[in-house]
Design a protein around this motif. Structure first.
Motif: not given
Length: 346
Positions: A252-267
């Motif tokens: 889903v779109p990354p909306v940082p409202d607490g309703s979803c897991d927000i993630t990004a790949h790791v360097a």
């Protein structure tokens, strides 16, 4: 570019419902921290298994492989009186519980299992498993951080004609705007690990993850620490970044409202360098496919003759082969980066 831009006169939608903007512009690092770990944060009220599939959830075979790795670390440490197994970002404790259950009697009696997780202790977890919000001060054994680093909050930068700028976000909608210049430390990190080439290119500034990993390495007196995660290297950084979100098994779109897991790949190459600066005495950077294959996870199908002599055994072996194949699939979980760093371990 995968972003939701703020446009005058438009009201973004979230989950099919029109929502009002907070218009409180904050950095992505702060937004992710609040969304995942704040008072109403996703990880304090949700279990990852309900939203995305991990190697731990995919099959008990993953825990078996970790158990074999733990046995190898135990032997290389000379079978100490107390051997630690630490599960970072333990979720519902499944990996910690399975590793404990699979440990042979000689090892189980010396094994100290710690699950590190911010969420409350789940019911039914074996009493022998310590449930902590922080890593023990001193660790001798094996630390596994499976999909932990990708949830360490970080900032996002975008290159403009005037240089890199921090991306700000409205936490209610995911709408974005550009802020000021990154700090000197972040600019140095970008130059070394994620150089931006042309205006519009974006990067996730991985310095907080480097620091989190270095702190973890610093707690290890002797042993091995392993990270398994979505990863990229300085030679293949995605120009639009990787920030995304998951809810109920869907991207889903990354909306940082607490309703979803927000993630990004790791360097993960930058993380490895930070671990070496923190005292790691040996580094292996590879893929999950190669790491698990070295631990005996091959995905090999059982011989067809077994179907005639032992049909039930054949079906069981076939099911296991399918589980192993998922864990080492080069187009799926097998593509995860694996970072293993030794501290005072031969």
């Amino acid at each position: 570019m995968r972003t939701m831009r703020d446009r005058p006169g438009e009201s973004p939608h979230h989950g099919g419902v029109k929502v009002a903007s907070c218009r409180v512009w904050i950095t992505w690092r702060e937004a992710i921290r609040r969304a995942l770990y704040g008072e109403r944060g996703f990880y304090l009220h949700q279990r990852p298994s309900g939203h995305f599939r991990t190697s731990v959830a995919a099959s008990p075979v993953f825990a078996e492989a970790i158990g074999r790795l733990l046995g190898d670390v135990d032997a290389r440490l000379g079978r100490p009186e107390t051997l630690d197994f630490v599960d970072m970002g333990a979720g519902d404790g499944t990996l910690a519980a399975r590793v404990l259950a699979l440990a042979p009697p000689e090892l189980a009696g010396r094994l100290r299992v710690t699950a590190v997780e911010l969420a409350p202790r789940p019911p039914g977890l074996p009493a022998r498993i310590a449930w902590r919000r922080t890593v023990p001060d001193r660790v001798c054994g094996l630390v596994v951080a499976n999909e932990w680093l990708d949830n360490v909050p970080l900032d996002v930068a975008e290159l403009t004609e005037h240089g890199p700028r921090i991306v700000l976000v409205d936490p209610c909608t995911g709408a974005e705007r550009l802020g000021g210049e990154p700090c000197a430390e972040d600019l140095a990190w970008l130059e070394r690990w994620w150089p931006l080439r042309k205006p519009g290119d974006r990067a996730e500034i991985g310095r907080p993850r480097d620091e989190a990993w270095a702190a973890l390495v610093g707690r290890l007196e002797r042993g091995l620490v392993v990270a398994a995660d979505y990863a990229h290297s300085v030679h293949d950084r995605p120009p639009a970044g990787t920030l995304t979100a998951y809810r109920e098994g869907r991207t889903v779109p990354p909306v940082p409202d607490g309703s979803c897991d927000i993630t990004a790949h790791v360097a993960l190459d930058a993380v490895a360098a930070a671990g070496e600066r923190a005292g790691a005495t040996g580094t292996v950077l590879t893929t999950q496919r190669e790491a698990l294959r070295a631990l005996g996870v091959t995905g090999a199908r059982p011989p067809l003759d077994l179907a005639r002599t032992d049909p039930r055994g054949y079906l069981q072996a076939l099911a296991r082969a399918a589980e192993e194949a998922e864990l080492i699939d080069p187009a799926g979980l097998g593509a995860f980066g694996w970072l293993a760093q030794r501290v005072n371990l031969a």
